[in-house]
Design a protein around this motif. Structure first.
Motif, mmCIF file in Angstrom:
data_model
loop_
_atom_site.group_PDB
_atom_site.id
_atom_site.type_symbol
_atom_site.label_atom_id
_atom_site.label_comp_id
_atom_site.label_asym_id
_atom_site.label_seq_id
_atom_site.Cartn_x
_atom_site.Cartn_y
_atom_site.Cartn_z
ATOM 1 N N GLN A 176 14.662 22.802 -14.825
ATOM 2 C CA GLN A 176 14.872 22.019 -13.603
ATOM 3 C C GLN A 176 14.221 20.630 -13.675
ATOM 4 N N GLU A 177 14.066 20.079 -14.864
ATOM 5 C CA GLU A 177 13.402 18.787 -15.019
ATOM 6 C C GLU A 177 14.143 17.673 -14.293
ATOM 7 N N ARG A 178 15.486 17.721 -14.360
ATOM 8 C CA ARG A 178 16.261 16.668 -13.693
ATOM 9 C C ARG A 178 16.049 16.725 -12.177
ATOM 10 N N GLU A 179 16.060 17.936 -11.625
ATOM 11 C CA GLU A 179 15.843 18.079 -10.177
ATOM 12 C C GLU A 179 14.427 17.677 -9.791
ATOM 13 N N ARG A 180 13.468 17.973 -10.666
ATOM 14 C CA ARG A 180 12.081 17.583 -10.393
ATOM 15 C C ARG A 180 11.958 16.062 -10.342
ATOM 16 N N ALA A 181 12.615 15.376 -11.257
ATOM 17 C CA ALA A 181 12.566 13.910 -11.276
ATOM 18 C C ALA A 181 13.169 13.346 -9.995
ATOM 19 N N ARG A 182 14.269 13.943 -9.533
ATOM 20 C CA ARG A 182 14.900 13.458 -8.299
ATOM 21 C C ARG A 182 13.986 13.669 -7.089
ATOM 22 N N LEU A 183 13.304 14.813 -7.057
ATOM 23 C CA LEU A 183 12.387 15.074 -5.952
ATOM 24 C C LEU A 183 11.204 14.107 -5.962
ATOM 25 N N LYS A 184 10.671 13.831 -7.148
ATOM 26 C CA LYS A 184 9.556 12.883 -7.234
ATOM 27 C C LYS A 184 10.004 11.487 -6.826
ATOM 28 N N ALA A 185 11.230 11.120 -7.201
ATOM 29 C CA ALA A 185 11.778 9.826 -6.780
ATOM 30 C C ALA A 185 11.910 9.773 -5.258
ATOM 31 N N LYS A 186 12.353 10.886 -4.671
ATOM 32 C CA LYS A 186 12.500 10.960 -3.211
ATOM 33 C C LYS A 186 11.153 10.753 -2.514
ATOM 34 N N ALA A 187 10.098 11.349 -3.076
ATOM 35 C CA ALA A 187 8.760 11.202 -2.496
ATOM 36 C C ALA A 187 8.293 9.746 -2.559
ATOM 37 N N ILE A 188 8.541 9.094 -3.697
ATOM 38 C CA ILE A 188 8.123 7.688 -3.849
ATOM 39 C C ILE A 188 8.933 6.793 -2.922
ATOM 40 N N ILE A 189 10.228 7.079 -2.759
ATOM 41 C CA ILE A 189 11.077 6.311 -1.843
ATOM 42 C C ILE A 189 10.522 6.385 -0.421
ATOM 43 N N SER A 190 10.099 7.581 -0.003
ATOM 44 C CA SER A 190 9.536 7.762 1.344
ATOM 45 C C SER A 190 8.273 6.918 1.526
ATOM 46 N N THR A 191 7.407 6.916 0.520
ATOM 47 C CA THR A 191 6.174 6.126 0.586
ATOM 48 C C THR A 191 6.489 4.636 0.652
ATOM 49 N N LEU A 192 7.413 4.194 -0.186
ATOM 50 C CA LEU A 192 7.786 2.774 -0.203
ATOM 51 C C LEU A 192 8.378 2.338 1.133
ATOM 52 N N GLY A 193 9.115 3.233 1.776
ATOM 53 C CA GLY A 193 9.693 2.905 3.078
ATOM 54 C C GLY A 193 8.634 2.562 4.103
ATOM 55 N N GLY A 194 7.540 3.351 4.127
ATOM 56 C CA GLY A 194 6.434 3.054 5.045
ATOM 57 C C GLY A 194 5.774 1.730 4.730
ATOM 58 N N TYR A 195 5.596 1.436 3.426
ATOM 59 C CA TYR A 195 4.998 0.159 3.015
ATOM 60 C C TYR A 195 5.869 -1.015 3.467
ATOM 61 N N ILE A 196 7.157 -0.876 3.256
ATOM 62 C CA ILE A 196 8.080 -1.970 3.606
ATOM 63 C C ILE A 196 8.082 -2.221 5.104
ATOM 64 N N ASN A 197 8.075 -1.153 5.908
ATOM 65 C CA ASN A 197 8.030 -1.314 7.369
ATOM 66 C C ASN A 197 6.796 -2.099 7.795
ATOM 67 N N CYS A 198 5.651 -1.760 7.198
ATOM 68 C CA CYS A 198 4.405 -2.443 7.539
ATOM 69 C C CYS A 198 4.463 -3.917 7.146
ATOM 70 N N LEU A 199 4.990 -4.210 5.957
ATOM 71 C CA LEU A 199 5.076 -5.596 5.487
ATOM 72 C C LEU A 199 6.029 -6.424 6.353
ATOM 73 N N GLU A 200 7.086 -5.798 6.831
ATOM 74 C CA GLU A 200 8.033 -6.532 7.673
ATOM 75 C C GLU A 200 7.410 -6.920 9.008
ATOM 76 N N VAL A 201 6.532 -6.064 9.532
ATOM 77 C CA VAL A 201 5.803 -6.435 10.754
ATOM 78 C C VAL A 201 4.812 -7.554 10.442
ATOM 79 N N MET A 202 4.215 -7.532 9.243
ATOM 80 C CA MET A 202 3.299 -8.597 8.844
ATOM 81 C C MET A 202 4.032 -9.932 8.692
#
Length: 720
Positions: free
Chosen positions: A315-341
């Motif tokens: 399941q390495e391919r699925e694991r990579a997709r899940l890890k990418a999903k987690a990083i995307i979620s984190t980046l979304g919060g960062y981007i929201n904060c920067l846009e308010v800044m």
């Protein structure tokens, strides 16, 4: 008897009959009936329940008898444990029918077995931690006797962004999904405020559907909501996220290097532009928009990447997709904060915090200015919720509608059943409130030294056995360093050891004195004579440098509809002070003295308003003639009188045994002037007269004033 035929009185009678530690309390029955009525009429209930009522039983019994699924939300772990380990088991033992109850925590509190095994392949883990993993039945990190490194726990805990669900080889053993299965079965589900709000914001994707809600320690919910709905970005967080993107999903090296370089430059510029440790940001930040674009590039790469090049072994391919999903979620919060800044929004509050002067951690937080809409839309107006009960020992703050401040904070609208149910304790006999004469106001230079002298006198009277509570850490440290070496009692201050250890030390050490700040204003219960005195340095107004508080004050001044002082600062300080005062009397046998060293309690009109909201203790203006607490609670203190007129005696003076009449106003109208009311901001206004309408102060050097306010009025309130 079955669930349908049992009444609240029946259950309370069973408790009285079978539970040796149970004590019949009319106030508990009163509260239980009010909550029962709230549930039966499918309304919102708001209840201030004084210390000692037993509000958990008063809420649980109608909830269980309803036969519906009920969520109970608390702020502290201690109260969660009381519900799940003490109160609910007691009811299970006496009730003639079965019901299920469960405790559910946020997903991150549970171990993820697959993630643990994956991490173990990459690096070694402490053997003690590995032993716990093999032995635990719940996977709850609170079982650990030690705190694992945060970076390790975040790699092995259960994570929605790294979850195969039923395709996971460990799904049948998964601690988190087992907790969810227990939650699905439970009639009563105990959670904390953060999880309640996270579920509400996810439109019910975390907790199972429930019919009714009990919010205990409700006064904390608005602050927890502010934390839950905030976004943040830090140099350390960006660095960790970039490293994960490179190592876990093989993001392009050039993109990661550009991101790390831009992050370093951006946060260095921020740190130099805002040299203070904590500063509110009011203007657009140069470079925030550009930094957000760089993060968006990485986010887009992750969203577009199919990982087809990854061999799908184990399941390495699925694991990579899940890890990418987690990083995307984190980046979304960062981007929201920067846009308010980049483009500040008046509905959001921005500030920068630094961990130290080395710039090792620089963080920017964006918090919502007003969370009342979130609480109303996501909690009160939740789909499927028929009724909710909100309760605490400290919700009312005075005024025509004593719950107005809290209702405004939570977006409560329309018809509300509300009640103040007073404590069963006889505060007039059990406690004195000492308000010293002749102390300077807290904002003056000489206050701290004068206050220290007063603290020393009070501790001599109480023979130690005291909490000394401060509103700021600097005042705590200065006072402790001055007083501790010369006190004849063992003394410790907050910060010398963990909070739990400090409380244990206090309980076990004769005549101990504990100096603390906000941590000890609530959530600590010490019964008996070991805690016989609580000293509070000043009215706990919020710090003006708190960014969210400052922004709220500014917004209220601009709108003009509300007074920043009367409708925000004063109610918050009142609730906080009630929490501190509440540390003293925990049982019917406790006696002691509370002292508030703030001259504004008697010298300002708003001080009187605060006094109206405190338990009805006898007020003392001097300690003359008192050498021990036995002197204070001896025969010279008159028995409780039933007259509507406050009673005064002069403690320690031989010719002061007969009561002296002074003001006539009492009860719910205490403090109201004919024709007008007056409130003052800190630092303004004239002092209280010796014979005031709302309470009276003796003109002698050591007057004791008994006064009571009727707080047992149950009513209904509608706001348009």
């Amino acid at each position: 008897m079955s669930r349908s035929t049992l009444t609240t009185e029946d259950v309370l009678a069973l408790l009285n009959e079978r539970l040796s530690s149970y004590e019949h309390r009319p106030q508990q029955i009163e509260l239980a009936h009010a909550i029962e009525r709230t549930f039966n009429t499918q309304q919102t209930g708001l209840f201030e329940a004084g210390t000692g009522i037993g509000k958990s039983f008063a809420a649980l019994i109608p909830a269980i008898l309803s036969g519906k699924k009920v969520v109970v939300s608390t702020n502290t772990i201690a109260l969660q444990e009381q519900y799940i380990n003490k109160d609910i088991p007691a009811l299970k033992e006496i009730l003639p029918f079965h019901f299920d109850a469960a405790l559910m925590k946020g997903r991150g509190n549970y171990l993820g077995l697959r993630r643990f095994e994956d991490h173990l392949l990459e690096q070694s883990i402490d053997e003690e931690f590995v032993d716990w993993v093999h032995d635990t039945e719940t996977g709850d990190m609170s079982e650990l006797d030690f705190v694992p490194p945060l970076d390790v726990w975040l790699e092995v805990n259960s994570d929605s962004d790294d979850c195969f669900r039923n395709r996971c080889p460990k799904f049948a053993e998964c601690f988190y999904f087992e907790a969810r299965r227990r939650a699905e079965k439970a009639d009563i589900l105990v959670v904390n405020h953060a999880l309640l709000l996270a579920d509400a914001a996810s439109y019910g994707n975390i907790l199972p559907q429930y019919d009714m809600l009990i919010v205990d320690e409700a006064h904390h919910l608005p602050d927890v909501a502010t934390d839950v709905f905030s976004n943040g970005i830090s140099n350390r967080g960006v660095r960790i996220t970039a490293s994960k993107a490179l190592k876990k999903v093989q993001a392009p090296l050039g993109l990661i290097r550009d991101l790390e370089l831009e992050s370093t430059e951006f946060f260095h510029r921020l740190a130099y532009a805002f040299p203070a440790m904590k500063t509110r940001i009011r203007e657009p930040i140069d470079g925030a928009h550009e930094f957000a674009l760089t993060l968006k590039q990485l986010k887009k790469w992750l969203e577009d990447e199919t990982f087809e090049g990854v061999l799908d072994v184990g399941q390495e391919r699925e694991r990579a997709r899940l890890k990418a999903k987690a990083i995307i979620s984190t980046l979304g919060g960062y981007i929201n904060c920067l846009e308010v800044m980049a483009k500040p929004d008046p509905n959001w509050v921005l500030w920068i915090e630094k961990g130290d002067n080395s710039f090792s951690k620089v963080e920017v937080v964006a918090a919502p200015l007003d969370v009342s809409g979130y609480i109303h839309d996501y909690v009160l107006d939740k789909t499927g919720l028929s009724s909710s009960v909100w309760m605490s020992a400290t919700l009312a703050t005075g005024g025509e509608d004593p719950f107005a401040y809290f209702k405004r904070s939570c977006g409560m609208q329309g018809h509300v059943i509300q009640s103040r149910v007073s404590s069963p304790f006889d505060f007039e006999k059990q406690a004195l409130l000492y308000l010293p004469r002749n102390l300077p106001e807290p904002n003056t230079k000489e206050f701290l030294m004068k206050a220290c002298d007063e603290i020393e006198r009070i501790l001599e009277l109480s023979d130690g056995r005291a909490f000394v509570l401060f509103t700021s850490r600097s005042s705590l440290v200065q006072s402790f360093e001055y007083l501790a070496p010369q006190l004849p009692f063992p003394a410790k201050r907050q910060g010398e050891m963990p909070r739990k250890k400090l409380v244990e030390w206090f309980r076990e050490t004769p005549k101990a004195v504990l100096f603390g700040t906000s941590t000890f204003w609530e959530g600590v219960s010490v019964e008996g004579e070991q805690l016989s005195c609580v000293i509070i340095d000043r009215i706990p107004f919020q710090s003006p440098d708190d960014p969210v508080y400052e922004a709220k004050c500014e917004a209220m001044k601009q709108e003009g509809e509300w007074s920043w002082f009367n409708d925000l600062a004063l109610p918050h300080a009142t609730m906080r002070l009630k929490q501190g005062v509440g540390r003293l009397i925990r049982t019917k046998k406790d006696v002691g003295i509370v002292s508030i060293l703030d001259a504004r309690m008697t010298g300002k009109q708003y001080g009187r308003r605060i006094l109206e909201c405190l338990p009805g203790m006898r007020i003392v203006r001097s300690l003359n003639g008192m050498n021990t607490l036995e002197d204070v609670f001896g025969p010279r203190i008159p028995e409780k009188q039933t007259s509507d007129t406050p009673n005064e005696v002069s403690a320690g003076e031989p010719n002061s045994q007969s009561p002296k009449k002074s003001g006539k106003k009492s009860g719910k109208n205490a403090g109201k002037k004919s024709g007008k009311t007056s409130s003052e901001e800190p630092g303004s206004g004239s002092g209280v007269k010796e014979d005031a309408g709302d309470y009276s102060l003796s003109s002698s050097e050591s007057g004791i004033t008994s006064w009571r306010i009727n707080t047992n009025e149950i009513g209904e309130w509608s706001t348009k």
